[in-house]
Scaffold this motif. Structure first.
Motif, PDB file in Angstrom:
ATOM      1  N   ALA A 299       0.832  -1.209   0.000  1.00 35.46           N
ATOM      2  CA  ALA A 299       0.000   0.000   0.000  1.00 35.46           C
ATOM      3  C   ALA A 299       0.865   1.257   0.000  1.00 35.46           C
ATOM      4  O   ALA A 299       1.769   1.407   0.823  1.00 35.46           O
ATOM      5  CB  ALA A 299      -0.918   0.006   1.219  1.00 35.46           C
ATOM      6  N   GLY A 300       0.603   2.152  -0.957  1.00 41.37           N
ATOM      7  CA  GLY A 300       1.329   3.408  -1.045  1.00 41.37           C
ATOM      8  C   GLY A 300       2.702   3.301  -1.673  1.00 41.37           C
ATOM      9  O   GLY A 300       3.432   4.290  -1.734  1.00 41.37           O
ATOM     10  N   ARG A 301       3.071   2.109  -2.166  1.00 46.07           N
ATOM     11  CA  ARG A 301       4.388   1.916  -2.768  1.00 46.07           C
ATOM     12  C   ARG A 301       4.245   1.654  -4.267  1.00 46.07           C
ATOM     13  O   ARG A 301       3.223   1.142  -4.722  1.00 46.07           O
ATOM     14  CB  ARG A 301       5.123   0.727  -2.129  1.00 46.07           C
ATOM     15  N   THR A 302       5.284   1.969  -5.023  1.00 50.10           N
ATOM     16  CA  THR A 302       5.315   1.661  -6.450  1.00 50.10           C
ATOM     17  C   THR A 302       6.720   1.218  -6.835  1.00 50.10           C
ATOM     18  O   THR A 302       7.673   1.387  -6.068  1.00 50.10           O
ATOM     19  CB  THR A 302       4.931   2.886  -7.319  1.00 50.10           C
ATOM     20  N   GLY A 303       6.837   0.684  -8.034  1.00 50.03           N
ATOM     21  CA  GLY A 303       8.140   0.314  -8.550  1.00 50.03           C
ATOM     22  C   GLY A 303       8.863  -0.691  -7.678  1.00 50.03           C
ATOM     23  O   GLY A 303       8.264  -1.626  -7.142  1.00 50.03           O
ATOM     24  N   LYS A 304      10.158  -0.481  -7.520  1.00 54.34           N
ATOM     25  CA  LYS A 304      10.959  -1.443  -6.773  1.00 54.34           C
ATOM     26  C   LYS A 304      10.531  -1.555  -5.319  1.00 54.34           C
ATOM     27  O   LYS A 304      10.531  -2.652  -4.742  1.00 54.34           O
ATOM     28  CB  LYS A 304      12.444  -1.070  -6.842  1.00 54.34           C
ATOM     29  N   ASP A 305      10.139  -0.436  -4.693  1.00 53.84           N
ATOM     30  CA  ASP A 305       9.687  -0.489  -3.305  1.00 53.84           C
ATOM     31  C   ASP A 305       8.501  -1.436  -3.164  1.00 53.84           C
ATOM     32  O   ASP A 305       8.421  -2.210  -2.194  1.00 53.84           O
ATOM     33  CB  ASP A 305       9.298   0.907  -2.808  1.00 53.84           C
ATOM     34  N   ALA A 306       7.573  -1.367  -4.118  1.00 52.99           N
ATOM     35  CA  ALA A 306       6.402  -2.244  -4.070  1.00 52.99           C
ATOM     36  C   ALA A 306       6.806  -3.693  -4.306  1.00 52.99           C
ATOM     37  O   ALA A 306       6.302  -4.608  -3.642  1.00 52.99           O
ATOM     38  CB  ALA A 306       5.373  -1.808  -5.117  1.00 52.99           C
ATOM     39  N   LEU A 307       7.703  -3.920  -5.247  1.00 51.12           N
ATOM     40  CA  LEU A 307       8.151  -5.282  -5.531  1.00 51.12           C
ATOM     41  C   LEU A 307       8.829  -5.899  -4.323  1.00 51.12           C
ATOM     42  O   LEU A 307       8.577  -7.056  -3.965  1.00 51.12           O
ATOM     43  CB  LEU A 307       9.101  -5.276  -6.725  1.00 51.12           C
ATOM     44  N   VAL A 308       9.710  -5.151  -3.660  1.00 52.67           N
ATOM     45  CA  VAL A 308      10.407  -5.650  -2.474  1.00 52.67           C
ATOM     46  C   VAL A 308       9.404  -5.981  -1.367  1.00 52.67           C
ATOM     47  O   VAL A 308       9.504  -7.032  -0.712  1.00 52.67           O
ATOM     48  CB  VAL A 308      11.438  -4.616  -1.980  1.00 52.67           C
ATOM     49  N   ALA A 309       8.423  -5.101  -1.164  1.00 50.37           N
ATOM     50  CA  ALA A 309       7.418  -5.336  -0.124  1.00 50.37           C
ATOM     51  C   ALA A 309       6.544  -6.540  -0.467  1.00 50.37           C
ATOM     52  O   ALA A 309       6.215  -7.360   0.403  1.00 50.37           O
ATOM     53  CB  ALA A 309       6.560  -4.088   0.050  1.00 50.37           C
ATOM     54  N   PHE A 310       6.157  -6.641  -1.724  1.00 53.65           N
ATOM     55  CA  PHE A 310       5.357  -7.769  -2.200  1.00 53.65           C
ATOM     56  C   PHE A 310       6.112  -9.074  -1.939  1.00 53.65           C
ATOM     57  O   PHE A 310       5.559 -10.039  -1.377  1.00 53.65           O
ATOM     58  CB  PHE A 310       5.089  -7.591  -3.699  1.00 53.65           C
ATOM     59  N   ALA A 311       7.379  -9.104  -2.367  1.00 56.20           N
ATOM     60  CA  ALA A 311       8.180 -10.318  -2.229  1.00 56.20           C
ATOM     61  C   ALA A 311       8.358 -10.707  -0.768  1.00 56.20           C
ATOM     62  O   ALA A 311       8.258 -11.889  -0.408  1.00 56.20           O
ATOM     63  CB  ALA A 311       9.542 -10.096  -2.888  1.00 56.20           C
ATOM     64  N   ALA A 312       8.625  -9.737   0.088  1.00 52.62           N
ATOM     65  CA  ALA A 312       8.837 -10.026   1.508  1.00 52.62           C
ATOM     66  C   ALA A 312       7.572 -10.574   2.156  1.00 52.62           C
ATOM     67  O   ALA A 312       7.630 -11.521   2.962  1.00 52.62           O
ATOM     68  CB  ALA A 312       9.302  -8.763   2.228  1.00 52.62           C
ATOM     69  N   ALA A 313       6.427  -9.996   1.812  1.00 51.64           N
ATOM     70  CA  ALA A 313       5.167 -10.473   2.380  1.00 51.64           C
ATOM     71  C   ALA A 313       4.860 -11.888   1.909  1.00 51.64           C
ATOM     72  O   ALA A 313       4.400 -12.734   2.685  1.00 51.64           O
ATOM     73  CB  ALA A 313       4.034  -9.522   1.995  1.00 51.64           C
ATOM     74  N   TYR A 314       5.119 -12.145   0.643  1.00 51.21           N
ATOM     75  CA  TYR A 314       4.894 -13.482   0.086  1.00 51.21           C
ATOM     76  C   TYR A 314       5.769 -14.508   0.811  1.00 51.21           C
ATOM     77  O   TYR A 314       5.291 -15.546   1.266  1.00 51.21           O
ATOM     78  CB  TYR A 314       5.227 -13.452  -1.406  1.00 51.21           C
ATOM     79  N   ARG A 315       7.046 -14.195   0.925  1.00 55.31           N
ATOM     80  CA  ARG A 315       7.984 -15.145   1.523  1.00 55.31           C
ATOM     81  C   ARG A 315       7.674 -15.376   3.002  1.00 55.31           C
ATOM     82  O   ARG A 315       7.724 -16.519   3.486  1.00 55.31           O
ATOM     83  CB  ARG A 315       9.406 -14.613   1.369  1.00 55.31           C
ATOM     84  N   SER A 316       7.353 -14.325   3.729  1.00 60.52           N
ATOM     85  CA  SER A 316       7.084 -14.502   5.159  1.00 60.52           C
ATOM     86  C   SER A 316       5.863 -15.392   5.368  1.00 60.52           C
ATOM     87  O   SER A 316       5.851 -16.239   6.263  1.00 60.52           O
ATOM     88  CB  SER A 316       6.894 -13.148   5.849  1.00 60.52           C
ATOM     89  N   TYR A 317       4.842 -15.227   4.528  1.00 64.69           N
ATOM     90  CA  TYR A 317       3.653 -16.080   4.667  1.00 64.69           C
ATOM     91  C   TYR A 317       4.000 -17.528   4.351  1.00 64.69           C
ATOM     92  O   TYR A 317       3.599 -18.449   5.071  1.00 64.69           O
ATOM     93  CB  TYR A 317       2.535 -15.598   3.748  1.00 64.69           C
TER      94      TYR A 317
END
Length: 202
Positions: free
Chosen positions: A74-92
């Motif tokens: 939320a509120g992120r775009t580009g690489k910041d969003a990708l990094v956050a997406f990836a981290a959330a996926y992996r942690s789950y």
């Protein structure tokens, strides 16, 4: 008559807990019935069988996963969003292994179409990739790249498949960096009318 206190939602939530404890493949109606101290037959008032239970579990876990990802990006775009997406996926995937395994099964496409959670998954994922300027069919190709990279890495990590002394977090960070570069420089598919030699091309 349905047993008092038993509901579909309670059964699915209990199945999710059981999956994390013993593994998704070991979630059965008998195991779930034992958890509630009832006979197997009591569950058939709420689910038609194991396939329905597992499908409901997949949708439940998929909703949890996309909620975690959506909050992270939320509120992120580009690489910041990708990094956050990836981290959330992996942690789950690492914290909820049984539930995560449920999200990987193939389920009836009619049920997928009717699932708000899975529609939201598509919206969040495609929204991330559209920010890189991608459109179909490149969007689908990019989704497959992300999914195979994230899933493959998490599956190997969960199984202890990385034996080198290099910190797996550092390798993960490099993998996400590489995905960002790939998305920024994606080999875009030319529209049909722009294909070389197409007589409609000026």
């Amino acid at each position: 008559m349905p047993r008092a206190g038993l509901t579909v939602d309670r059964l699915v939530a209990a199945a999710a807990e059981l999956a994390d404890e013993v593994g998704f493949e070991r979630v059965t109606l008998s195991a779930l019935a034992r958890r509630f101290g009832v006979k197997d037959a009591s569950l058939y008032s709420h689910v038609r069988g194991l396939e329905e239970l597992r499908t409901r579990l997949a949708l439940y876990a998929g909703g949890e996963l996309v909620d975690r990802i959506a909050a992270a990006v939320a509120g992120r775009t580009g690489k910041d969003a990708l990094v956050a997406f990836a981290a959330a996926y992996r942690s789950y995937a690492l914290q909820r292994p049984g539930r995560y395994a449920a999200t990987q099964i193939r389920i009836d496409q009619d049920l997928v179409a009717d699932s708000p959670a899975l529609r939201r998954t598509a919206d969040v994922t495609y929204g991330l990739l559209r920010a890189y300027g991608l459109a179909e069919p490149d969007l689908t190709d990019a989704v497959r790249l992300l999914r195979s990279t994230f899933h493959g890495y998490c599956a190997l990590e969960s199984a202890g498949g990385f034996g080198a002394p290099r910190d797996v977090q550092l390798s993960w960070d490099k993998a996400v960096d590489a995905l960002h570069i790939a998305l920024e420089h994606w080999p875009r598919t030319a529209p049909a009318g722009d294909a070389p030699g197409d007589p409609s091309t000026p």
